[in-house]
Write a protein that holds these residues in place. Structure first.
Motif, mmCIF file in Angstrom:
data_model
loop_
_atom_site.group_PDB
_atom_site.id
_atom_site.type_symbol
_atom_site.label_atom_id
_atom_site.label_comp_id
_atom_site.label_asym_id
_atom_site.label_seq_id
_atom_site.Cartn_x
_atom_site.Cartn_y
_atom_site.Cartn_z
ATOM 1 N N SER A 41 0.627 -1.059 -0.198
ATOM 2 C CA SER A 41 0.146 0.033 0.093
ATOM 3 C C SER A 41 0.888 1.351 -0.068
ATOM 4 N N TYR A 44 0.137 3.775 -2.612
ATOM 5 C CA TYR A 44 -1.325 4.737 -2.493
ATOM 6 C C TYR A 44 -0.986 5.758 -1.255
ATOM 7 N N GLU A 102 -6.068 4.524 -7.550
ATOM 8 C CA GLU A 102 -4.805 3.723 -6.860
ATOM 9 C C GLU A 102 -5.392 2.854 -5.654
ATOM 10 N N LYS A 104 -8.357 1.345 -5.504
ATOM 11 C CA LYS A 104 -9.239 0.084 -6.173
ATOM 12 C C LYS A 104 -8.704 -1.318 -5.745
ATOM 13 N N PRO A 105 -7.596 -1.379 -6.202
ATOM 14 C CA PRO A 105 -6.833 -2.887 -5.947
ATOM 15 C C PRO A 105 -6.873 -3.162 -4.551
ATOM 16 N N SER A 108 -10.372 -4.107 -2.660
ATOM 17 C CA SER A 108 -10.997 -5.447 -2.740
ATOM 18 C C SER A 108 -10.098 -6.478 -1.904
ATOM 19 N N ARG A 109 -9.207 -6.282 -1.494
ATOM 20 C CA ARG A 109 -8.193 -7.093 -0.474
ATOM 21 C C ARG A 109 -8.615 -6.669 0.786
#
Length: 158
Positions: A41, A44, A102, A104-105, A108-109
Motif C-alpha cells: 500500500s 497509495y 490507486e 481500487k486494488p 478488494s483485498r
C-alpha cells in the motif's frame, strides 16, 4: 372465543422482541489503519500524502487571495481569487480520481478481509469507523466490543 381473539394479538406482540434479537452485530474498522498495515500500500499512501500536501498549499494560496481580494476589493484580485477557486476544485476532482484508481486494488483485498473477519466473528454489518463518525451515523459504540481493526490487520498480513 372472544378471549382467544384478545390473547392471540398479545401473544404475537410478545414474540416480536425475540425475533429482533437474532444476533445482529455491528462492527467497525478503521480502514486507514488497515490500509497502512496492508503490504503493497506504500504507493497509495505516498500518493495520498503528496496530493494532500498539494491541496493544502493550494488552499493556503486560496485563503491568501481571498484575504487580499477582501481588503483591496480590486477587480483583478477578485478575478485571481475566482481563478484560484476553480483551480482548487479541479485539483480536488483530479486528486479524488487518482486516489480512487490507486485504491481500487487495495479495496478488494481489504473488503475480503473485513468480510472474512466479520463472518467468522458473527457480525452482520461492518462500517468504516471514520465515515460513521464524520457522518454522525453512529452516536455511541463500545470500542472494545465493536472494533475489528486489529483482526482485519492480522488477516491482511497472512
Amino acid at each position: 372465543m372472544r378471549n382467544a381473539f384478545l390473547i392471540l394479538p398479545l401473544a404475537l406482540l410478545a414474540t416480536v422482541p425475540h425475533a429482533q434479537q437474532r444476533g445482529s452485530r455491528v462492527g467497525f474498522v478503521d480502514v486507514q489503519q488497515a490500509v497502512a498495515a496492508l503490504p503493497g500500500s506504500s504507493t497509495y499512501l505516498n500518493l495520498t500524502k503528496k496530493l494532500d500536501a498539494d491541496l493544502k498549499a493550494k488552499q493556503t494560496n486560496l485563503q491568501n487571495l481571498a484575504a487580499k481580494a477582501a481588503s483591496t476589493r480590486s477587480a483583478a484580485d477578485r478575478q485571481a481569487l475566482q481563478k484560484a477557486q476553480q483551480s482548487f476544485v479541479s485539483a480536488q476532482r483530479d486528486a479524488q480520481k487518482r486516489l480512487e484508481g490507486e485504491f481500487k486494488p487495495l479495496a478488494s483485498r481489504i473488503n475480503s478481509a473485513v468480510a472474512s473477519v466479520a463472518k467468522s466473528n458473527g457480525y452482520s454489518v461492518v462500517m468504516d469507523r471514520r465515515v460513521a463518525a464524520q457522518s454522525n451515523l453512529v452516536v455511541y459504540a463500545n470500542n472494545a466490543a465493536t472494533d475489528l481493526t486489529a483482526a482485519v490487520v492480522k488477516a491482511l498480513k497472512k
